[in-house]
Design an enzyme around this catalytic site. Structure first.
Site, PDB file in Angstrom:
ATOM      1  N   LYS A   7       2.932  15.947 -13.175  1.00 39.41           N
ATOM      2  CA  LYS A   7       3.437  15.812 -11.799  1.00 39.41           C
ATOM      3  C   LYS A   7       4.888  16.288 -11.708  1.00 39.41           C
ATOM      4  O   LYS A   7       5.268  17.042 -10.813  1.00 39.41           O
ATOM      5  CB  LYS A   7       3.325  14.341 -11.367  1.00 39.41           C
ATOM      6  CG  LYS A   7       3.414  14.108  -9.893  1.00 39.41           C
ATOM      7  CD  LYS A   7       3.221  12.632  -9.565  1.00 39.41           C
ATOM      8  CE  LYS A   7       1.857  12.335  -9.027  1.00 39.41           C
ATOM      9  NZ  LYS A   7       1.698  10.978  -8.499  1.00 39.41           N
ATOM     10  N   CYS A  50      -4.013   0.809   0.146  1.00 43.62           N
ATOM     11  CA  CYS A  50      -3.210  -0.362   0.526  1.00 43.62           C
ATOM     12  C   CYS A  50      -4.020  -1.540   1.062  1.00 43.62           C
ATOM     13  O   CYS A  50      -3.958  -2.629   0.495  1.00 43.62           O
ATOM     14  CB  CYS A  50      -2.162   0.053   1.559  1.00 43.62           C
ATOM     15  SG  CYS A  50      -0.901   1.102   0.843  1.00 43.62           S
TER      16      CYS A  50
HETATM   17  N1  LIG Z   1       0.340   4.897  -0.209  1.00 37.70           N
HETATM   18  C1  LIG Z   1       0.733   4.215   0.853  1.00 37.70           C
HETATM   19  O1  LIG Z   1       0.370   4.530   1.989  1.00 37.70           O
HETATM   20  C2  LIG Z   1       1.659   3.052   0.697  1.00 37.70           C
HETATM   21  C3  LIG Z   1       2.302   2.538   1.835  1.00 37.70           C
HETATM   22  C4  LIG Z   1       3.163   1.452   1.680  1.00 37.70           C
HETATM   23  C5  LIG Z   1       3.355   0.887   0.427  1.00 37.70           C
HETATM   24  N2  LIG Z   1       2.700   1.394  -0.652  1.00 37.70           N
HETATM   25  C6  LIG Z   1       2.952   0.799  -1.966  1.00 37.70           C
HETATM   26  O2  LIG Z   1       3.866   1.644  -2.668  1.00 37.70           O
HETATM   27  C7  LIG Z   1       3.556   1.646  -4.062  1.00 37.70           C
HETATM   28  C8  LIG Z   1       3.296   3.063  -4.526  1.00 37.70           C
HETATM   29  O3  LIG Z   1       2.145   3.551  -3.831  1.00 37.70           O
HETATM   30  P1  LIG Z   1       1.721   5.077  -3.905  1.00 37.70           P
HETATM   31  O4  LIG Z   1       0.549   5.237  -3.001  1.00 37.70           O
HETATM   32  O5  LIG Z   1       2.926   5.929  -3.723  1.00 37.70           O
HETATM   33  O6  LIG Z   1       1.234   5.162  -5.433  1.00 37.70           O
HETATM   34  P2  LIG Z   1       0.907   6.455  -6.288  1.00 37.70           P
HETATM   35  O7  LIG Z   1      -0.132   6.025  -7.261  1.00 37.70           O
HETATM   36  O8  LIG Z   1       0.654   7.618  -5.396  1.00 37.70           O
HETATM   37  O9  LIG Z   1       2.273   6.749  -7.069  1.00 37.70           O
HETATM   38  C9  LIG Z   1       2.805   5.933  -8.069  1.00 37.70           C
HETATM   39  C10 LIG Z   1       3.587   6.819  -9.025  1.00 37.70           C
HETATM   40  O10 LIG Z   1       4.285   5.992  -9.959  1.00 37.70           O
HETATM   41  C11 LIG Z   1       4.265   6.647 -11.206  1.00 37.70           C
HETATM   42  N3  LIG Z   1       4.563   5.676 -12.271  1.00 37.70           N
HETATM   43  C12 LIG Z   1       3.774   4.730 -12.803  1.00 37.70           C
HETATM   44  N4  LIG Z   1       4.434   4.020 -13.743  1.00 37.70           N
HETATM   45  C13 LIG Z   1       5.698   4.534 -13.798  1.00 37.70           C
HETATM   46  C14 LIG Z   1       6.856   4.224 -14.547  1.00 37.70           C
HETATM   47  N5  LIG Z   1       6.856   3.233 -15.433  1.00 37.70           N
HETATM   48  N6  LIG Z   1       7.975   4.965 -14.353  1.00 37.70           N
HETATM   49  C15 LIG Z   1       7.979   5.983 -13.457  1.00 37.70           C
HETATM   50  N7  LIG Z   1       6.893   6.314 -12.699  1.00 37.70           N
HETATM   51  C16 LIG Z   1       5.779   5.588 -12.867  1.00 37.70           C
HETATM   52  C17 LIG Z   1       2.877   7.249 -11.284  1.00 37.70           C
HETATM   53  O11 LIG Z   1       2.798   8.272 -12.245  1.00 37.70           O
HETATM   54  C18 LIG Z   1       2.714   7.762  -9.851  1.00 37.70           C
HETATM   55  O12 LIG Z   1       3.160   9.085  -9.707  1.00 37.70           O
HETATM   56  C19 LIG Z   1       2.364   0.693  -4.230  1.00 37.70           C
HETATM   57  O13 LIG Z   1       2.847  -0.580  -4.549  1.00 37.70           O
HETATM   58  C20 LIG Z   1       1.742   0.688  -2.847  1.00 37.70           C
HETATM   59  O14 LIG Z   1       1.043  -0.496  -2.593  1.00 37.70           O
HETATM   60  C21 LIG Z   1       1.872   2.474  -0.552  1.00 37.70           C
END
Ligand SMILES: NC(=O)c1ccc[n+]([C@@H]2O[C@H](COP(=O)([O-])OP(=O)(O)OC[C@H]3O[C@@H](n4cnc5c(N)ncnc54)[C@H](O)[C@@H]3O)[C@@H](O)[C@H]2O)c1
Length: 432
Positions: A40, A259
């Site tokens: 990524k 979510c």
């Molecule tokens: N997707 C949505 O619409 C949305 C909206 C509001 C809140 N959220 C919340 O936000 C958070 C992230 O959601 P998302 O959809 O962006 O997730 P995602 O899975 O798209 O992205 C998470 C990223 O974190 C990275 N990651 C994991 N462990 C890591 C580490 N130790 N160090 C650095 N990077 C690391 C992963 O490789 C990935 O790229 C979740 O808690 C989710 O509930 C998501």
């Protein structure tokens, strides 16, 4: 809009992290983006955008000089005081949130009285307090902690970042909360500054409420099918009441995505772990699971059995304008159809790659008409505009059968019927 601002770090470059990084860069911050996913990060460094989110590519490109990508947390720590954490917090088998990625970040951050963790990831209420205790236990108690839950919606995430309904900041009233508020200040959004536990709860309660609204209207739809009422008319009549509002009153085949399902589960588990049985959310989840399967019953009714029947799925993503397949209703639907002996062919404008990784047992078409070819039935699963506006005369000519199930109540029923097809929506008066 740009002005001189302190550099920040965003840890986790998924849907939330990348949009947050691009948004703050647009507002003038240098942003250090860190992710453990080497592929990524390499793609981002090459200027590629690893996810589909309208407007994001342009925003990242426009602000490329302010954005840096790395797999090394150390690069960000050198420059940034505020470390936004946007790693995934998926559900575990028990329904509790899996906080292992959050803990991996905590473990990697060294002690510093000059830095703050700003939690964007959705975490159960009480996590902040536990994190602060854990940090103190690791001798890093001087790190500040702020809860800043994210409310953006995939599909309109860039606009949601730039025009939030509210900004919620939970903190203990120190420099870090002030700094986060200052970052968001140019957006002019209403601010809720509160304690950490309340900020965490705002996020879970908001998603649980929206999910409840969806399961509620889905149950009304199911009753409408028994009584001959049309849920679309019912929802219109209800939604004009300002106390209710029209949004999240679209009956269909259930909610999905990364979510709602996990956040509703997490709140239910959080309550349960604290000794409270959250009955309403138990029902919300069960109604949603059953709703995903209602299309199967409708297909059986029209086709008299599914063995050897060809069913075209129009759309796979959990909603339009995203390639996100997490918890998509199409996953349950396609698995059930295959298990009942149907041949499934699907078309989605952008989610095919993500879907292929999850569903190998179905065919994929490169256009809606190709999916519809020789199909006994077409099911609208995701209301992408190009699918909603299908030329039903052409679809009818391509099909061998004549059944159209509108899983999102988004189609023009008259146009479908005018093409000689049988239309059935969800909760639309039990019509055939
Ligand atoms: N997707 C949505 O619409 C949305 C909206 C509001 C809140 N959220 C919340 O936000 C958070 C992230 O959601 P998302 O959809 O962006 O997730 P995602 O899975 O798209 O992205 C998470 C990223 O974190 C990275 N990651 C994991 N462990 C890591 C580490 N130790 N160090 C650095 N990077 C690391 C992963 O490789 C990935 O790229 C979740 O808690 C989710 O509930 C998501």
């Amino acid at each position: 809009m740009t002005r001189e601002r302190a550099p920040i770090a965003v840890i986790g470059t998924g849907y939330v992290g990348l949009v947050t990084a691009a948004g703050f860069a647009e507002l003038g911050s240098d942003v250090w983006c860190v992710d453990v996913d080497e592929d990524k990060v390499a793609r981002l460094q090459r200027g590629e955008v690893p996810i589909y989110e309208p407007g994001l590519e342009q925003l990242l490109a426009r602000n490329s000089a302010r954005l840096r990508y790395s797999t090394q947390l150390g690069d960000a720590l050198e420059h940034a005081r505020l470390l936004f954490v946007a790693v995934g917090t998926p559900a575990t088998y028990s329904g509790d949130a899996d906080l292992s990625a959050v803990h991996a970040v905590l473990d990697a951050i060294p002690a510093s009285h000059e830095r703050a963790l700003v939690m964007k990831s959705t975490v159960p209420s009480g996590t902040g307090a536990a994190v602060v205790r854990a940090l103190a236990g690791q001798g890093k108690g001087e790190l500040a902690y702020v809860s800043c839950p994210e409310f953006l919606k995939e599909g309109s995430a860039v606009a949601d970042f730039m025009h939030p309904d509210r900004v919620v900041v939970g903190d203990s009233g120190d420099w870090a909360g002030d700094a986060v508020i200052e970052l968001y200040e140019p957006l002019g959004a209403p601010l809720v500054r509160t304690d950490v536990a309340s900020a965490e709860m705002v996020k879970l309660a908001s998603n649980a409420f929206l999910a409840t609204k969806i399961s509620f209207i889905n149950e009304i739809a199911n009753v409408c099918e028994e009584t001959g009422a049309d849920v679309v008319e019912v929802a219109r009549g209800m939604g004009l009441d300002v106390r209710i509002g029209p949004r999240f009153l679209q009956a269909g085949i259930g909610f999905g995505g990364s979510c709602f399902p996990k956040d509703v589960d997490a709140l239910k588990q959080l309550a349960g772990n604290s000794g409270y049985h959250f009955q309403l959310l138990t029902a919300v989840i069960e109604v949603n699971e059953l709703q995903k399967r209602r299309v199967i019953g409708k297909l059986h009714k029209h086709l008299g059995g599914l063995v050897g029947r060809r069913v075209a799925l129009f759309g796979l993503a959990f909603k339009p304008n995203t390639d996100d397949m997490r918890e998509a209703s199409s996953l349950v639907l396609s698995a059930r159809l295959s298990a009942d002996g149907a041949e499934v062919v699907a078309y989605d404008p952008v989610a095919e790659e993500q879907a292929r990784a999850l569903v190998g047992s179905i065919g994929y078409a490169s256009s809606p008409l190709e999916a519809a070819r020789d199909a006994d039935a077409v099911v609208l699963v995701t209301e992408w505009p190009e699918l909603v506006e299908s030329n039903w005369q052409q679809v009818a000519r391509a099909m061998r059968g004549n059944v159209v199930i509108d899983g999102r109540n988004a189609l023009d029923a008259d146009a479908v019927r005018a093409a000689g097809l049988v239309y059935e929506g969800i909760g639309r008066g039990g019509e055939g």
